[in-house]
Design a protein around this motif. Structure first.
Motif, PDB file in Angstrom:
ATOM      1  N   THR A  39       0.836  -1.197   0.000  1.00 13.83           N
ATOM      2  CA  THR A  39       0.000   0.000   0.000  1.00 13.83           C
ATOM      3  C   THR A  39       0.873   1.251   0.000  1.00 13.83           C
ATOM      4  OG1 THR A  39      -1.747  -1.197   1.143  1.00 13.83           O
ATOM      5  CG2 THR A  39      -1.863   1.197   1.226  1.00 13.83           C
ATOM      6  N   ALA A  40       1.961   1.241   0.748  1.00 15.40           N
ATOM      7  CA  ALA A  40       2.871   2.388   0.767  1.00 15.40           C
ATOM      8  C   ALA A  40       3.432   2.668  -0.620  1.00 15.40           C
ATOM      9  CB  ALA A  40       3.992   2.153   1.773  1.00 15.40           C
ATOM     10  N   ASP A  41       3.770   1.623  -1.366  1.00 14.76           N
ATOM     11  CA  ASP A  41       4.275   1.792  -2.734  1.00 14.76           C
ATOM     12  C   ASP A  41       3.264   2.526  -3.609  1.00 14.76           C
ATOM     13  OD1 ASP A  41       6.758   0.521  -2.413  1.00 14.76           O
ATOM     14  OD2 ASP A  41       5.951  -1.450  -2.960  1.00 14.76           O
ATOM     15  N   ILE A  42       2.004   2.131  -3.529  1.00 12.85           N
ATOM     16  CA  ILE A  42       0.963   2.753  -4.356  1.00 12.85           C
ATOM     17  C   ILE A  42       0.817   4.227  -4.005  1.00 12.85           C
ATOM     18  CG2 ILE A  42      -1.531   2.788  -4.805  1.00 12.85           C
ATOM     19  CD1 ILE A  42      -1.408  -0.304  -4.640  1.00 12.85           C
ATOM     20  N   ASP A  45       3.923   6.242  -5.256  1.00 19.26           N
ATOM     21  CA  ASP A  45       3.869   6.428  -6.704  1.00 19.26           C
ATOM     22  C   ASP A  45       2.820   7.464  -7.095  1.00 19.26           C
ATOM     23  OD1 ASP A  45       5.852   4.504  -6.900  1.00 19.26           O
ATOM     24  OD2 ASP A  45       4.490   2.897  -7.527  1.00 19.26           O
ATOM     25  N   THR A  46       1.649   7.429  -6.450  1.00 15.52           N
ATOM     26  CA  THR A  46       0.566   8.363  -6.777  1.00 15.52           C
ATOM     27  C   THR A  46       0.977   9.796  -6.469  1.00 15.52           C
ATOM     28  OG1 THR A  46      -1.096   6.667  -6.369  1.00 15.52           O
ATOM     29  CG2 THR A  46      -1.842   8.961  -6.296  1.00 15.52           C
ATOM     30  N   PHE A  47       1.537  10.041  -5.285  1.00 17.69           N
ATOM     31  CA  PHE A  47       1.932  11.401  -4.912  1.00 17.69           C
ATOM     32  C   PHE A  47       3.102  11.891  -5.761  1.00 17.69           C
ATOM     33  CE2 PHE A  47      -0.825  10.636  -1.369  1.00 17.69           C
ATOM     34  CZ  PHE A  47      -1.259  11.896  -0.987  1.00 17.69           C
ATOM     35  N   GLU A  48       4.069  11.003  -6.056  1.00 22.81           N
ATOM     36  CA  GLU A  48       5.204  11.397  -6.900  1.00 22.81           C
ATOM     37  C   GLU A  48       4.741  11.749  -8.303  1.00 22.81           C
ATOM     38  OE1 GLU A  48       8.018   8.173  -6.604  1.00 22.81           O
ATOM     39  OE2 GLU A  48       8.651   8.776  -4.588  1.00 22.81           O
ATOM     40  N   LYS A  49       3.863  10.923  -8.873  1.00 21.50           N
ATOM     41  CA  LYS A  49       3.359  11.163 -10.229  1.00 21.50           C
ATOM     42  C   LYS A  49       2.595  12.484 -10.308  1.00 21.50           C
ATOM     43  CE  LYS A  49       1.654   7.681 -12.480  1.00 21.50           C
ATOM     44  NZ  LYS A  49       0.729   6.601 -12.889  1.00 21.50           N
ATOM     45  N   ALA A  50       1.851  12.821  -9.258  1.00 18.79           N
ATOM     46  CA  ALA A  50       1.068  14.060  -9.233  1.00 18.79           C
ATOM     47  C   ALA A  50       1.925  15.275  -8.863  1.00 18.79           C
ATOM     48  CB  ALA A  50      -0.094  13.921  -8.251  1.00 18.79           C
ATOM     49  N   GLY A  51       3.153  15.044  -8.418  1.00 20.73           N
ATOM     50  CA  GLY A  51       4.023  16.148  -8.024  1.00 20.73           C
ATOM     51  C   GLY A  51       3.583  16.828  -6.735  1.00 20.73           C
ATOM     52  N   VAL A  52       2.901  16.078  -5.882  1.00 21.69           N
ATOM     53  CA  VAL A  52       2.433  16.618  -4.604  1.00 21.69           C
ATOM     54  C   VAL A  52       3.400  16.157  -3.523  1.00 21.69           C
ATOM     55  CG1 VAL A  52       0.547  16.629  -2.922  1.00 21.69           C
ATOM     56  CG2 VAL A  52       0.024  16.607  -5.374  1.00 21.69           C
ATOM     57  N   PRO A  53       4.155  17.100  -2.922  1.00 17.49           N
ATOM     58  CA  PRO A  53       5.091  16.696  -1.872  1.00 17.49           C
ATOM     59  C   PRO A  53       4.344  16.191  -0.642  1.00 17.49           C
ATOM     60  CG  PRO A  53       5.032  19.090  -2.083  1.00 17.49           C
ATOM     61  CD  PRO A  53       4.146  18.529  -3.156  1.00 17.49           C
ATOM     62  N   MET A  54       4.792  15.065  -0.113  1.00 15.23           N
ATOM     63  CA  MET A  54       4.085  14.459   1.012  1.00 15.23           C
ATOM     64  C   MET A  54       5.070  13.659   1.855  1.00 15.23           C
ATOM     65  SD  MET A  54       1.242  14.024   2.657  1.00 15.23           S
ATOM     66  CE  MET A  54       0.287  14.974   1.507  1.00 15.23           C
ATOM     67  N   SER A  58       4.425   5.076   7.177  1.00 11.98           N
ATOM     68  CA  SER A  58       3.831   3.754   6.999  1.00 11.98           C
ATOM     69  C   SER A  58       3.885   3.016   8.334  1.00 11.98           C
ATOM     70  CB  SER A  58       4.613   2.971   5.933  1.00 11.98           C
ATOM     71  OG  SER A  58       4.095   1.677   5.778  1.00 11.98           O
ATOM     72  N   VAL A  59       2.720   2.597   8.813  1.00  9.49           N
ATOM     73  CA  VAL A  59       2.623   1.903  10.092  1.00  9.49           C
ATOM     74  C   VAL A  59       2.360   0.421   9.824  1.00  9.49           C
ATOM     75  CG1 VAL A  59       1.416   1.774  12.302  1.00  9.49           C
ATOM     76  CG2 VAL A  59       1.719   3.995  11.174  1.00  9.49           C
ATOM     77  N   THR A  60       3.272  -0.424  10.287  1.00  7.03           N
ATOM     78  CA  THR A  60       3.124  -1.865  10.101  1.00  7.03           C
ATOM     79  C   THR A  60       2.367  -2.462  11.279  1.00  7.03           C
ATOM     80  OG1 THR A  60       5.081  -2.611  11.314  1.00  7.03           O
ATOM     81  CG2 THR A  60       5.426  -1.868   9.048  1.00  7.03           C
ATOM     82  N   GLU A  80      13.870  -0.296   1.574  1.00 10.44           N
ATOM     83  CA  GLU A  80      13.455   0.285   0.292  1.00 10.44           C
ATOM     84  C   GLU A  80      12.555   1.502   0.520  1.00 10.44           C
ATOM     85  OE1 GLU A  80      10.278  -0.962  -3.095  1.00 10.44           O
ATOM     86  OE2 GLU A  80      11.667  -2.545  -2.495  1.00 10.44           O
ATOM     87  N   LEU A  81      11.589   1.368   1.426  1.00 11.94           N
ATOM     88  CA  LEU A  81      10.677   2.479   1.704  1.00 11.94           C
ATOM     89  C   LEU A  81      11.407   3.645   2.366  1.00 11.94           C
ATOM     90  CD1 LEU A  81       7.501   0.554   2.924  1.00 11.94           C
ATOM     91  CD2 LEU A  81       7.775   1.795   0.757  1.00 11.94           C
TER      92      LEU A  81
END
Length: 187
Positions: A39-42, A45-54, A58-60, A80-81
């Motif tokens: 879920t963290a990967d998705i 990728d979504t925020f990076e693609k949109a150019g929205v800094p965030m 991630s809580v395991t 990796e994360l």
């Protein structure tokens, strides 16, 4: 947005909706439940693609949830994360923790478990979102007093996103849920 069904198939849309909400409201921190990192990967990728800094936290699940001494997120995935800028935390669940062990052994209920079950009346994702926000706050992973987005789900993936201002678990009633961004109709 209300999803017709709960489940992992809503994860990408939940990420898109959270991204749009963050952009519109100037939110800089997102806390999400991610057992394995999928879920963290998705969301990354979504925020990076949109150019929205965030800043993503991630809580395991805590160690021992999968089995004695075990965590579902591998050390490789954690690295990796974190190499991609995600803060990964693993901690005792704020709304169960040791209380679950007491209930499992002796039966009955405890205040935190009652609170968790009450939040679940609004959906599993509401309980998860509040809980992981408390955990992130207690770990110093997010700033105090700032609106964030929290993302949870019904077991796999993400189908519930909320905006809130979390408190620390020792002052959990300071937590203020502001808005439900998306959720399944029934969860």
């Amino acid at each position: 947005m209300i999803f017709p069904e709960k489940g992992w198939q809503n994860t990408e849309k939940t990420a898109e909706l959270a991204c749009a909400y963050a952009k519109e409201h100037g939110i800089r921190h997102l806390v999400l439940a991610s057992k394995t990192g999928y879920t963290a990967d998705i969301f990354l990728d979504t925020f990076e693609k949109a150019g929205v800094p965030m800043h993503i936290v991630s809580v395991t699940h805590c160690y021992g949830d999968l089995g004695p001494g075990q965590c579902e997120m591998t050390p490789e995935k954690r690295k990796e994360l974190t190499d991609r800028g995600v803060t990964v935390i693993t901690a005792t669940h704020a709304l169960s923790g040791a209380e679950r062990g007491i209930v499992n052994r002796y039966g009955g209920w405890t205040p935190a478990i009652l609170m968790a079950d009450t939040l679940k009346m609004l959906g599993q994702g509401m309980k998860v979102g509040v809980e992981i926000s408390l955990m992130a706050m207690d770990n110093g992973a997010i700033p105090y007093g700032e609106e964030i987005i929290a993302v949870g789900g019904c077991g796999h993936g993400a189908d519930y996103a909320i905006s809130l201002i979390p408190g620390h678990s020792n002052n959990l009633f300071e937590t203020k849920v502001i808005e439900i961004i998306c959720k399944p109709r029934i969860s």
